[in-house]
Design a protein around this motif. Structure first.
Motif, mmCIF file in Angstrom:
data_model
loop_
_atom_site.group_PDB
_atom_site.id
_atom_site.type_symbol
_atom_site.label_atom_id
_atom_site.label_comp_id
_atom_site.label_asym_id
_atom_site.label_seq_id
_atom_site.Cartn_x
_atom_site.Cartn_y
_atom_site.Cartn_z
ATOM 1 N N MET A 1 10.677 -8.270 2.273
ATOM 2 C CA MET A 1 9.752 -8.482 1.165
ATOM 3 C C MET A 1 8.498 -7.659 1.407
ATOM 4 S SD MET A 1 9.584 -10.264 -1.659
ATOM 5 C CE MET A 1 8.351 -9.608 -2.802
ATOM 6 N N VAL A 2 8.179 -6.808 0.439
ATOM 7 C CA VAL A 2 7.034 -5.913 0.573
ATOM 8 C C VAL A 2 6.115 -6.091 -0.630
ATOM 9 C CG1 VAL A 2 6.328 -3.483 0.561
ATOM 10 C CG2 VAL A 2 8.267 -4.200 1.952
ATOM 11 N N PHE A 3 4.832 -6.162 -0.354
ATOM 12 C CA PHE A 3 3.852 -6.228 -1.424
ATOM 13 C C PHE A 3 3.101 -4.902 -1.476
ATOM 14 C CE2 PHE A 3 4.690 -10.479 0.066
ATOM 15 C CZ PHE A 3 4.962 -11.140 -1.123
ATOM 16 N N ALA A 4 2.988 -4.358 -2.681
ATOM 17 C CA ALA A 4 2.204 -3.139 -2.875
ATOM 18 C C ALA A 4 0.889 -3.571 -3.508
ATOM 19 C CB ALA A 4 2.952 -2.172 -3.790
ATOM 20 N N LEU A 5 -0.191 -3.434 -2.742
ATOM 21 C CA LEU A 5 -1.510 -3.873 -3.206
ATOM 22 C C LEU A 5 -2.234 -2.650 -3.752
ATOM 23 C CD1 LEU A 5 -2.283 -6.100 -0.096
ATOM 24 C CD2 LEU A 5 -1.193 -6.772 -2.255
ATOM 25 N N VAL A 6 -2.458 -2.649 -5.048
ATOM 26 C CA VAL A 6 -2.931 -1.442 -5.712
ATOM 27 C C VAL A 6 -4.395 -1.552 -6.077
ATOM 28 C CG1 VAL A 6 -2.564 0.133 -7.648
ATOM 29 C CG2 VAL A 6 -0.621 -1.106 -6.658
ATOM 30 N N ASP A 7 -5.133 -0.587 -5.622
ATOM 31 C CA ASP A 7 -6.550 -0.458 -5.907
ATOM 32 C C ASP A 7 -6.751 1.026 -6.203
ATOM 33 O OD1 ASP A 7 -9.201 -0.932 -6.110
ATOM 34 O OD2 ASP A 7 -9.425 -1.890 -4.155
ATOM 35 N N ASP A 8 -7.694 1.678 -5.528
ATOM 36 C CA ASP A 8 -7.759 3.131 -5.655
ATOM 37 C C ASP A 8 -6.558 3.762 -4.959
ATOM 38 O OD1 ASP A 8 -10.081 2.896 -7.032
ATOM 39 O OD2 ASP A 8 -11.332 3.027 -5.245
ATOM 40 N N GLY A 9 -6.155 3.147 -3.863
ATOM 41 C CA GLY A 9 -4.934 3.571 -3.181
ATOM 42 C C GLY A 9 -3.906 2.458 -3.253
ATOM 43 N N ILE A 10 -2.877 2.578 -2.425
ATOM 44 C CA ILE A 10 -1.860 1.533 -2.329
ATOM 45 C C ILE A 10 -1.806 1.074 -0.879
ATOM 46 C CG2 ILE A 10 0.574 0.946 -2.594
ATOM 47 C CD1 ILE A 10 0.813 3.224 -4.629
ATOM 48 N N GLU A 11 -2.023 -0.211 -0.658
ATOM 49 C CA GLU A 11 -1.879 -0.783 0.682
ATOM 50 C C GLU A 11 -0.549 -1.535 0.710
ATOM 51 O OE1 GLU A 11 -3.799 -4.403 3.266
ATOM 52 O OE2 GLU A 11 -5.173 -3.384 1.900
ATOM 53 N N TRP A 12 0.265 -1.293 1.737
ATOM 54 C CA TRP A 12 1.569 -1.941 1.829
ATOM 55 C C TRP A 12 1.504 -3.115 2.791
ATOM 56 C CZ3 TRP A 12 4.980 -0.102 -1.646
ATOM 57 C CH2 TRP A 12 4.784 1.203 -2.132
ATOM 58 N N LEU A 13 2.149 -4.188 2.397
ATOM 59 C CA LEU A 13 2.133 -5.393 3.215
ATOM 60 C C LEU A 13 3.532 -5.994 3.200
ATOM 61 C CD1 LEU A 13 0.411 -7.656 4.648
ATOM 62 C CD2 LEU A 13 0.243 -8.735 2.397
ATOM 63 N N SER A 14 4.038 -6.315 4.368
ATOM 64 C CA SER A 14 5.335 -6.981 4.427
ATOM 65 C C SER A 14 5.139 -8.382 4.990
ATOM 66 C CB SER A 14 6.277 -6.181 5.326
ATOM 67 O OG SER A 14 7.504 -6.850 5.417
ATOM 68 N N VAL A 15 5.841 -9.353 4.427
ATOM 69 C CA VAL A 15 5.736 -10.718 4.915
ATOM 70 C C VAL A 15 7.143 -11.262 5.145
ATOM 71 C CG1 VAL A 15 4.871 -13.050 4.475
ATOM 72 C CG2 VAL A 15 3.587 -11.075 3.627
ATOM 73 N N GLY A 16 7.348 -11.794 6.328
ATOM 74 C CA GLY A 16 8.652 -12.362 6.650
ATOM 75 C C GLY A 16 8.480 -13.636 7.440
ATOM 76 N N ARG A 17 9.508 -14.472 7.385
ATOM 77 C CA ARG A 17 9.431 -15.719 8.128
ATOM 78 C C ARG A 17 9.708 -15.457 9.597
ATOM 79 N NH1 ARG A 17 12.431 -21.252 6.180
ATOM 80 N NH2 ARG A 17 11.883 -22.414 8.036
#
Lengths: 364, 364
Positions: free
Chosen positions: B345-361
């Motif tokens: 599971m990956v979250f793409a956090l979009v602002d001026d750029g894109i920050e990638w975040l993965s969350v796993g159990r």
């Protein structure tokens, strides 16, 4: 063969009745051999090359013209074509084709091998684009054909679930709990409360048959307070007053007001809805526990004899206001997750009463 | 042994250093044999019966007093006790116990078998109640210990994912598409566009090596328009003007403005965010397709050689504004679903750029 569009339907003469209606379930018969087709049926015959043109338009031009003429034509065409490919005969449902009109359905689908003339309906199908929302109320009885942004189809069957319960447990007559932030501690809980009633969770893994500390969720505690089984005292973060441990409140009404206020402070009106659903499920002999790990409000056990001998929970319950509209993507998430853990996804729609709705994926 | 509370910490004398710190990792040493304990450490020693009292208070009374004195004490105690039971030594992170303070963490956890003195940190743990929201930004590097309403714990590991891509495909130089509501039809798409590029979806199951009709999603089409590969004409529901099929617009800029306007009309600003993430992923050699069936924005394939020989997609991507705050229940739903289908599971956090975040159990 060439068709002719008139008042939004396509008329076909020649041997159309025999060729398209009687043997393949398209359209509805007029006098003689003539039939009339809805736009979507005509487009499908054009697409397959069974019909040459409609007023000179080929498939592409008829498709574009129909898209302009009828709302959601493209989505409806995709679903019609898919169900046809799956071997079903179906008719538009919005305009007495051929049964009584159902303004909430797009198509009525007949059992495999049957046609409109057999008078039996297998599915009432509602076509929904991924970006449209769907009212939760009165959804049972329909199959949603969801067309996602890439034009792939998912079929979701909405039904009224059966929620049988067979748990037989009466909590002890009197318990004392301490309301701490958003949970309640019962220091001297009889072992039965957890082990047979499946109320709460032992504090930090303490395992003993002696009375031991149990943590109750707010909704569990509120239900026990409503049953006049649990009396409360209160400890709050930042509350430095020296209340003795046995400074309990005036009585059950006060306790209920206090825990309801705490529930509303942390969850708003959602707490009231969840409490009502919790109590209904308990009343029907099911055991609801938190559904947090599945992103739901509750998971439910139909029959609990003891926690050490627990079977799998059968349902995931999401509590919603009756006025809720589903976003198809959220629905896909819930249904997919429930399917993956072999549980039935159930929505409790709360208004003056509780309406139960189950949604599951189907392959027609 | 009895402790004494002073300025929010509990001091222990006697052989405390040896008994609790050196051999079991509690607290931090002061002069001589004295140590000081945080409230949560002292409560744990009381709970286990290793400490008799703190200023005369037993576990229950110290727990209640600490709940009143410190925000989220109950939650923090549950997590501390659980990690201890799992065999870890850990220290409060908020007050230089013992390393530099980390205001965003509650505990620092040392590798199994290590103590604070070894100077190595395995997890930085943030304690979160089920009802608290968590800022998505700058979450990578922490383990969230989520305490649900029934006081059960779930550990979620937030990291920065690696998203390697190896797809090598250049779309044809020129395509013509028809914008129909919220999708785009390419009537004469070369077979390669779908088969190698994995753009779009064939219309209603038509299978042929000849150029055939392909439906593109709005985001796929917008990306191809931005690449000046796709030119558009427009058909709208309710639009009865007689535009010929080849009434294309003035040029690429117009086309881009038209499809962006359509995307915003159906999805709002979310469309811009999704388009940016889509283009970044394509640019990095991944193939994003709709994640609708998983309730996500995209599923991604690291390397597509041909659709008929497709491996499983590796990631589910949810696109969010960078300012997003996670509701732990939503996070649990996404992570659980992704785990169930063996994707990250990956979250793409979009602002001026894109920050990638993965969350796993994780199970610590």
């Amino acid at each position: 063969m060439d068709g002719h569009l008139e008042n939004g339907v396509v008329r076909l003469g020649g041997n159309a009745r025999q060729q398209f209606h009687d043997s393949r379930g398209y359209g509805r018969p007029l006098s003689g051999n003539e039939i009339e087709l809805s736009r979507v049926e005509a487009a499908h015959l054009l697409f397959r090359g069974d019909l040459d043109s409609v007023d000179g338009l080929d498939f592409r031009d008829f498709f574009v013209a129909s898209t302009r003429a009828r709302d959601r034509f493209g989505l409806r065409f995709l679903v019609y074509a898919d169900l046809r490919e799956r071997g079903f005969y179906l008719s538009p449902a919005d305009n007495e084709w051929p049964g009584p009109a159902d303004p909430d359905a797009d198509f009525v689908v007949y059992p495999r091998g049957k046609t409109a003339d057999d008078g039996v309906v297998e599915h009432r199908v509602r076509v929904v684009g991924e970006r449209e929302s769907v009212a939760a109320e009165a959804l049972a009885g329909y199959v949603l054909a969801v067309v996602d942004e890439e034009s792939e189809l998912t079929y979701l069957d909405a039904t009224t679930p059966d929620l049988p319960g067979g748990t037989d447990y009466d909590p002890p007559a009197s318990l004392d709990g301490l309301l701490v932030d958003d949970r309640v501690l019962v220091w001297d809980a009889p072992a039965d409360l957890y082990e047979h009633g499946f109320y709460g969770q032992p504090l930090a893994g303490r395992e003993t048959d002696e009375p031991a500390a149990i943590q109750l969720s707010l909704v569990e505690a509120a239900s026990l307070v409503a049953d006049e089984v649990l009396r409360l005292s209160v400890a709050e973060s930042g509350d430095t007053s020296e209340k003795p441990r046995d400074d309990t409140s005036e009585g059950p009404q006060d306790d209920y007001a206090a825990i309801l206020a705490r529930g509303r402070a942390v969850e708003g009106e959602r707490f009231d809805r969840r409490l009502r659903v919790y109590r209904r499920l308990r009343g029907d002999g099911l055991v609801p526990k938190t559904g947090y790990k599945f992103g739901a409000d509750f998971r439910t056990y139909a029959e609990v004899e003891s926690v050490s001998n627990l079977s799998h929970s059968e349902h995931l319950v999401r509590v919603l206001p009756a006025s809720h509209r589903f976003d198809p993507r959220e629905l896909a998430l819930d249904v997919r997750l429930a399917g993956g853990v072999r549980k039935q996804m159930v929505f409790a729609l709360v208004d003056d009463g509780i309406e139960w709705l189950s949604v599951g994926r189907v392959t027609p």
